[in-house]
Design an enzyme around this catalytic site. Structure first.
Site, PDB file in Angstrom:
ATOM      1  N   THR A  73       0.844  -1.202   0.000  1.00  0.00           N
ATOM      2  CA  THR A  73       0.000   0.000   0.000  1.00  0.00           C
ATOM      3  C   THR A  73       0.876   1.248   0.000  1.00  0.00           C
ATOM      4  O   THR A  73       1.935   1.262   0.641  1.00  0.00           O
ATOM      5  CB  THR A  73      -0.883   0.012   1.270  1.00  0.00           C
ATOM      6  OG1 THR A  73      -1.705  -1.156   1.258  1.00  0.00           O
ATOM      7  CG2 THR A  73      -1.788   1.245   1.319  1.00  0.00           C
TER       8      THR A  73
ATOM      9  N   SER B 192       1.867   5.334  -2.085  1.00  0.00           N
ATOM     10  CA  SER B 192       1.988   6.019  -3.373  1.00  0.00           C
ATOM     11  C   SER B 192       2.982   5.321  -4.295  1.00  0.00           C
ATOM     12  O   SER B 192       2.797   5.308  -5.519  1.00  0.00           O
ATOM     13  CB  SER B 192       2.406   7.485  -3.156  1.00  0.00           C
ATOM     14  OG  SER B 192       3.597   7.559  -2.403  1.00  0.00           O
TER      15      SER B 192
ATOM     16  N   ASP C 236       6.199  -3.970  -1.583  1.00  0.00           N
ATOM     17  CA  ASP C 236       5.617  -2.888  -0.778  1.00  0.00           C
ATOM     18  C   ASP C 236       6.654  -1.790  -0.556  1.00  0.00           C
ATOM     19  O   ASP C 236       7.862  -2.020  -0.684  1.00  0.00           O
ATOM     20  CB  ASP C 236       5.139  -3.449   0.572  1.00  0.00           C
ATOM     21  CG  ASP C 236       4.114  -2.554   1.249  1.00  0.00           C
ATOM     22  OD1 ASP C 236       3.811  -1.456   0.739  1.00  0.00           O
ATOM     23  OD2 ASP C 236       3.588  -2.964   2.306  1.00  0.00           O
TER      24      ASP C 236
ATOM     25  N   ASP D 159       8.382   3.474   5.101  1.00  0.00           N
ATOM     26  CA  ASP D 159       8.597   4.849   5.556  1.00  0.00           C
ATOM     27  C   ASP D 159      10.049   5.063   5.965  1.00  0.00           C
ATOM     28  O   ASP D 159      10.571   6.168   5.823  1.00  0.00           O
ATOM     29  CB  ASP D 159       7.644   5.166   6.716  1.00  0.00           C
ATOM     30  CG  ASP D 159       6.207   5.034   6.275  1.00  0.00           C
ATOM     31  OD1 ASP D 159       5.808   5.781   5.361  1.00  0.00           O
ATOM     32  OD2 ASP D 159       5.496   4.146   6.779  1.00  0.00           O
TER      33      ASP D 159
ATOM     34  N   LYS E 234       6.975   0.849   8.791  1.00  0.00           N
ATOM     35  CA  LYS E 234       5.901   0.962   7.824  1.00  0.00           C
ATOM     36  C   LYS E 234       4.629   1.400   8.545  1.00  0.00           C
ATOM     37  O   LYS E 234       4.588   1.423   9.753  1.00  0.00           O
ATOM     38  CB  LYS E 234       5.662  -0.394   7.139  1.00  0.00           C
ATOM     39  CG  LYS E 234       6.819  -0.785   6.249  1.00  0.00           C
ATOM     40  CD  LYS E 234       6.565  -2.075   5.456  1.00  0.00           C
ATOM     41  CE  LYS E 234       5.211  -2.178   4.831  1.00  0.00           C
ATOM     42  NZ  LYS E 234       4.850  -1.023   3.990  1.00  0.00           N
ATOM     43  N   GLY E 235       3.621   1.734   7.750  1.00  0.00           N
ATOM     44  CA  GLY E 235       2.338   2.075   8.355  1.00  0.00           C
ATOM     45  C   GLY E 235       1.972   3.538   8.244  1.00  0.00           C
ATOM     46  O   GLY E 235       0.955   3.963   8.778  1.00  0.00           O
ATOM     47  N   GLY E 236       2.809   4.308   7.488  1.00  0.00           N
ATOM     48  CA  GLY E 236       2.451   5.700   7.258  1.00  0.00           C
ATOM     49  C   GLY E 236       1.071   5.824   6.612  1.00  0.00           C
ATOM     50  O   GLY E 236       0.330   6.767   6.867  1.00  0.00           O
ATOM     51  N   GLY E 237       0.724   4.825   5.823  1.00  0.00           N
ATOM     52  CA  GLY E 237      -0.592   4.816   5.181  1.00  0.00           C
ATOM     53  C   GLY E 237      -1.636   4.055   5.996  1.00  0.00           C
ATOM     54  O   GLY E 237      -2.794   3.939   5.577  1.00  0.00           O
TER      55      GLY E 237
ATOM     56  N   GLU F 226      -0.481  -5.481   5.817  1.00  0.00           N
ATOM     57  CA  GLU F 226       0.815  -5.598   5.118  1.00  0.00           C
ATOM     58  C   GLU F 226       1.639  -6.726   5.750  1.00  0.00           C
ATOM     59  O   GLU F 226       2.236  -7.544   5.049  1.00  0.00           O
ATOM     60  CB  GLU F 226       1.568  -4.269   5.200  1.00  0.00           C
ATOM     61  CG  GLU F 226       0.921  -3.188   4.354  1.00  0.00           C
ATOM     62  CD  GLU F 226       1.509  -1.806   4.534  1.00  0.00           C
ATOM     63  OE1 GLU F 226       1.240  -0.951   3.677  1.00  0.00           O
ATOM     64  OE2 GLU F 226       2.217  -1.559   5.520  1.00  0.00           O
TER      65      GLU F 226
END
Ligand code: 5RP
Length: 227
Positions: free
Chosen positions: A33, A35, A86, A89, A99-102, A108
């Site tokens: 997940t 951009s 993937d 961050d 990870k997990g900014g989104g 994930e």
């Protein structure tokens, strides 16, 4: 000088070249997940008939995959998966990640756990010598939010509730700054062990196997254990 968006595009293109040899009509690709992954999904679209489908880590990616004409499979129907692709961050030299900014960290981690190899795609701004400048996302069951926050403060962190955000799992996210993450795998286990924590955004117990890092001089491929 390439912009960050252009570098993300390069990382996504490099990911496509990396995955293509693994695709056949039985292959299922794990898709993360963010951009950078959005660009990877776009690049993957023209190869949609060359593989069975994708296991997705978020509603956002599932929607984008479907728009690209790529079949989204229920993870329960997936017995094997060679690659999971993937972003991150933060990424350190040992391919540990934050990870997990989104906000998709839990799914994930689940989808990545089914794959044989995690391919991390980032622009060079994500490469760090030491994890922790990016606040660590921790997904919590809403009932446990304050109890978990108290423990995270005892660990030296400053948890802040991500406002107006509900995860795909109906939970909340605490973004925790101020943590010393010198031993990321141990810290990941400790946070995961707090009652009420669904998942923390450290990916160190099982980090990336391969990183494709797009920089001004091109895309560097880094394999775990070669730092
Ligand atoms: C989402 C993530 C993303 O991989 C991370 O936030 C990087 O995103 P982007 O590619 O937009 O920079 O962990 O939960």
């Amino acid at each position: 000088m390439l912009t960050q968006d252009q570098l993300k595009h390069q990382a996504a293109q490099a990911a496509l070249q990396f995955v293509l040899p693994f695709l056949d009509t039985d292959a299922v690709l794990g898709v993360g997940t963010g951009s950078t992954v959005d660009l990877f999904i776009d690049a993957l679209a023209e190869h949609r008939r060359g593989f069975r489908g994708a296991a997705s880590s978020s509603e956002r990616s599932s929607q984008r995959l479907r728009e690209a004409g790529i079949k989204v499979l229920d993870l329960n129907d997936v017995r094997s998966m060679t690659l999971y692709v993937d972003g991150a961050d933060e990424l350190d030299a040992d391919l540990n990640m934050i990870k997990g900014g989104g906000g998709a960290l839990t799914r994930e981690k689940i989808v990545a756990s089914v794959a044989e190899r995690f391919v991390c795609i980032v622009d060079e701004s994500k490469r760090v010598d030491r994890l922790g400048a990016f606040p660590l996302p921790v997904e919590v069951i809403p009932l446990a939010r304050e109890a978990v926050a108290r423990v995270l403060r005892q660990f030296g962190g400053h948890p802040v509730l991500r406002e107006s955000f509900v995860t795909d799992n109906g939970c909340q996210i605490l973004d925790v700054s101020g943590l010393i993450l010198d031993q990321p795998a141990e810290f990941e286990a400790m946070v995961n062990n707090i009652p009420g924590v669904v998942c923390c955004g450290l990916f160190a117990i099982s980090g990336a196997d391969i990183a494709l890092v797009a920089g001004q001089g091109g895309v560097q491929q880094i394999r775990r254990g070669t730092a």
